[in-house]
Design a protein around this motif. Sequence first.
Motif, mmCIF file in Angstrom:
data_model
loop_
_atom_site.group_PDB
_atom_site.id
_atom_site.type_symbol
_atom_site.label_atom_id
_atom_site.label_comp_id
_atom_site.label_asym_id
_atom_site.label_seq_id
_atom_site.Cartn_x
_atom_site.Cartn_y
_atom_site.Cartn_z
ATOM 1 N N SER A 19 -7.980 34.193 7.078
ATOM 2 C CA SER A 19 -8.354 34.047 5.648
ATOM 3 C C SER A 19 -9.844 33.739 5.669
ATOM 4 O O SER A 19 -10.424 33.626 4.288
ATOM 5 N N THR A 20 -10.477 33.574 6.799
ATOM 6 C CA THR A 20 -11.970 33.202 6.559
ATOM 7 C C THR A 20 -12.644 34.518 5.915
ATOM 8 O O THR A 20 -13.644 34.125 5.206
ATOM 9 N N CYS A 21 -12.054 35.583 6.042
ATOM 10 C CA CYS A 21 -13.011 36.913 5.478
ATOM 11 C C CYS A 21 -13.088 36.750 3.984
ATOM 12 O O CYS A 21 -13.800 37.325 3.345
ATOM 13 N N LEU A 22 -12.114 35.934 3.423
ATOM 14 C CA LEU A 22 -11.842 35.869 1.950
ATOM 15 C C LEU A 22 -12.715 34.793 1.394
ATOM 16 O O LEU A 22 -12.929 34.701 0.291
ATOM 17 N N ALA A 23 -13.198 33.899 2.223
ATOM 18 C CA ALA A 23 -14.034 32.613 1.823
ATOM 19 C C ALA A 23 -15.494 32.676 2.169
ATOM 20 O O ALA A 23 -15.847 33.481 3.067
ATOM 21 N N GLN A 24 -16.387 32.135 1.237
ATOM 22 C CA GLN A 24 -17.764 32.259 1.333
ATOM 23 C C GLN A 24 -18.051 31.093 2.903
ATOM 24 O O GLN A 24 -17.458 30.094 2.634
ATOM 25 N N VAL A 25 -18.843 31.691 3.607
ATOM 26 C CA VAL A 25 -19.038 30.880 4.587
ATOM 27 C C VAL A 25 -20.734 30.467 4.653
ATOM 28 O O VAL A 25 -21.417 31.102 4.349
ATOM 29 N N THR A 26 -20.712 29.087 4.895
ATOM 30 C CA THR A 26 -22.360 28.732 5.148
ATOM 31 C C THR A 26 -22.407 28.181 6.631
ATOM 32 O O THR A 26 -21.504 27.548 7.162
ATOM 33 N N TYR A 27 -23.613 28.386 6.938
ATOM 34 C CA TYR A 27 -23.672 28.636 8.285
ATOM 35 C C TYR A 27 -24.707 27.314 8.698
ATOM 36 O O TYR A 27 -25.713 27.337 7.856
ATOM 37 N N VAL A 28 -24.617 26.337 9.542
ATOM 38 C CA VAL A 28 -25.358 25.143 9.756
ATOM 39 C C VAL A 28 -25.648 25.312 11.426
ATOM 40 O O VAL A 28 -24.535 25.464 12.179
ATOM 41 N N ASP A 29 -26.788 25.095 11.836
ATOM 42 C CA ASP A 29 -27.235 25.182 13.201
ATOM 43 C C ASP A 29 -28.095 23.774 13.675
ATOM 44 O O ASP A 29 -29.279 23.983 13.017
ATOM 45 N N ALA A 30 -27.852 23.004 14.223
ATOM 46 C CA ALA A 30 -28.639 21.847 14.455
ATOM 47 C C ALA A 30 -29.831 22.158 15.415
ATOM 48 O O ALA A 30 -30.803 21.439 15.434
ATOM 49 N N LEU A 32 -31.633 25.227 15.506
ATOM 50 C CA LEU A 32 -32.366 26.487 15.246
ATOM 51 C C LEU A 32 -33.606 25.892 14.624
ATOM 52 O O LEU A 32 -33.631 24.788 13.846
ATOM 53 N N ALA A 33 -34.623 26.710 14.997
ATOM 54 C CA ALA A 33 -35.951 26.379 14.609
ATOM 55 C C ALA A 33 -36.766 27.582 13.635
ATOM 56 O O ALA A 33 -37.711 27.606 13.288
ATOM 57 N N THR A 34 -35.888 28.523 13.471
ATOM 58 C CA THR A 34 -36.324 29.943 12.928
ATOM 59 C C THR A 34 -35.439 30.008 11.648
ATOM 60 O O THR A 34 -34.598 29.688 11.435
ATOM 61 N N GLY A 35 -35.918 31.079 10.727
ATOM 62 C CA GLY A 35 -34.987 31.755 9.930
ATOM 63 C C GLY A 35 -35.363 31.084 8.455
ATOM 64 O O GLY A 35 -36.159 30.236 8.196
ATOM 65 N N ALA A 36 -34.411 31.644 7.466
ATOM 66 C CA ALA A 36 -34.808 31.303 5.957
ATOM 67 C C ALA A 36 -34.264 29.824 5.673
ATOM 68 O O ALA A 36 -34.538 29.431 4.558
ATOM 69 N N TYR A 46 -28.674 26.803 7.813
ATOM 70 C CA TYR A 46 -29.370 25.650 7.452
ATOM 71 C C TYR A 46 -29.577 24.991 8.974
ATOM 72 O O TYR A 46 -28.811 24.784 9.826
ATOM 73 N N ARG A 47 -30.929 24.448 8.959
ATOM 74 C CA ARG A 47 -31.514 23.926 10.064
ATOM 75 C C ARG A 47 -31.258 22.326 10.134
ATOM 76 O O ARG A 47 -31.660 21.548 9.428
ATOM 77 N N GLY A 48 -31.443 21.963 11.606
ATOM 78 C CA GLY A 48 -31.793 20.556 12.150
ATOM 79 C C GLY A 48 -30.590 19.708 11.502
ATOM 80 O O GLY A 48 -29.452 20.147 10.870
ATOM 81 N N SER A 49 -30.603 18.187 11.793
ATOM 82 C CA SER A 49 -29.587 17.462 11.294
ATOM 83 C C SER A 49 -29.516 17.283 9.825
ATOM 84 O O SER A 49 -28.461 16.930 9.456
ATOM 85 N N ALA A 50 -30.474 17.797 9.182
ATOM 86 C CA ALA A 50 -30.143 17.652 7.754
ATOM 87 C C ALA A 50 -29.699 18.924 7.151
ATOM 88 O O ALA A 50 -29.060 18.859 6.176
ATOM 89 N N TRP A 66 -19.708 26.638 8.566
ATOM 90 C CA TRP A 66 -19.526 26.661 10.273
ATOM 91 C C TRP A 66 -20.456 26.096 10.808
ATOM 92 O O TRP A 66 -21.687 26.404 10.483
ATOM 93 N N LEU A 67 -20.099 25.110 11.605
ATOM 94 C CA LEU A 67 -21.194 24.147 12.166
ATOM 95 C C LEU A 67 -21.398 24.313 13.749
ATOM 96 O O LEU A 67 -20.614 24.357 14.527
ATOM 97 N N GLY A 68 -22.852 24.554 13.909
ATOM 98 C CA GLY A 68 -23.049 24.849 15.403
ATOM 99 C C GLY A 68 -22.838 23.446 16.082
ATOM 100 O O GLY A 68 -22.848 22.484 15.641
ATOM 101 N N GLY A 69 -22.716 23.726 17.534
ATOM 102 C CA GLY A 69 -22.824 22.432 18.404
ATOM 103 C C GLY A 69 -24.102 21.638 18.130
ATOM 104 O O GLY A 69 -25.409 22.252 17.783
ATOM 105 N N GLY A 70 -24.250 20.281 18.332
ATOM 106 C CA GLY A 70 -25.247 19.537 18.105
ATOM 107 C C GLY A 70 -24.892 18.372 17.333
ATOM 108 O O GLY A 70 -23.703 18.164 17.131
ATOM 109 N N THR A 71 -25.809 17.271 17.036
ATOM 110 C CA THR A 71 -25.469 16.063 16.418
ATOM 111 C C THR A 71 -25.997 16.129 14.798
ATOM 112 O O THR A 71 -27.378 16.605 14.802
ATOM 113 N N TYR A 72 -25.472 15.703 13.925
ATOM 114 C CA TYR A 72 -25.664 15.636 12.625
ATOM 115 C C TYR A 72 -25.770 14.363 12.048
ATOM 116 O O TYR A 72 -24.567 13.468 12.234
ATOM 117 N N LEU A 73 -26.926 13.774 11.379
ATOM 118 C CA LEU A 73 -26.932 12.337 10.946
ATOM 119 C C LEU A 73 -26.833 12.352 9.504
ATOM 120 O O LEU A 73 -27.531 13.245 8.640
#
Length: 335
Positions: A19-30, A32-36, A46-50, A66-73
Amino acid sequence: RYMQRSLPFVLAGILASASTCLAQVTYVDATLATGANDGSSWADAYRGSAGLRAAFASTPSGGEIWLGGGTYLPSDAGDTCARFLVSTDRITLRGGFLGGESSPLERPDPGANPSILSGDLLGADDGTAATAGDNSATVLRGESIDLYLDRVTIQGAGPDGTCSDPSARPVALTTVENPGALTLHDCVFEGCFGSGVAPDVGLFPSHSRRIRVEGTGFRDITGSGLSVPWMVPGEAVNACRFERRGIGLAVGPLWPFGVTFKNCVALDCRHGFSFGNDKTQPFNPVLLRNCTLAGNSIAGVRADSRDPFGLVGPVEVRDSIVWDNAVPIQGFDPN
């Protein structure tokens, strides 16, 4: 991951991925240092802990994060009252991504690339409460209908008194005024140091009507790993593991029907499982099936008059191992 899984949960995971294809996905990567930095793709996640805080604020109802590996505060400024807040209905948070996946089925095995929501704001925890006084009191708070967590680790909720806000319970995850469902799949709750004045638990679903917990671990939590004020038919706790320190699983009124707990393990806790009942309601049956309760310092299972909720009814322990507990089964006839 921990023990045998039930077919309904396996099917639910497949259907959720489909069902994921029917939902809007927001991507987060702790990492990542580039991109919009707008969450629209892995390249522009979305980058970094924030990044996770931004994702919770922008993801629409019914969407997935969808949350990439890493630590989020929950705070970059050491604010112990800060917490991740989910106020949008029907949000799914999936962790464990490497980045680049187009389906949750492409992720590595659970635990291989953890996505960690941490209350350890200064990175100073050493496993003792003495170093946790500067942690967030609450790590994640749900104020929405239907919340689904998949392969997420939540850790480091601080002890009582770290925040003056009375709503900031010393708890890793709490849900408030949630008339929908709370579902956890392959999650980990660990290293929480509540004082016991407020519900000092790994998971405290205070107002969720339906609770399903599958393949989830609770360890090194001072109070209760999973504390459920009440349970109703259709809820499930399956293939979960409770380890070290406090009460593994604490359940209040099993009202108005009994509940079955399957394929669970409670090791080296004070009480493995503790059951209670609203004194105004009939006693209700409890069934533990294919469980292991070992090395618990007070009792493997407790259900007696010292419980603040009163007594439960018949408790059956079937096809289970109850071994090396100070008291195997407390408060009823084990036969």
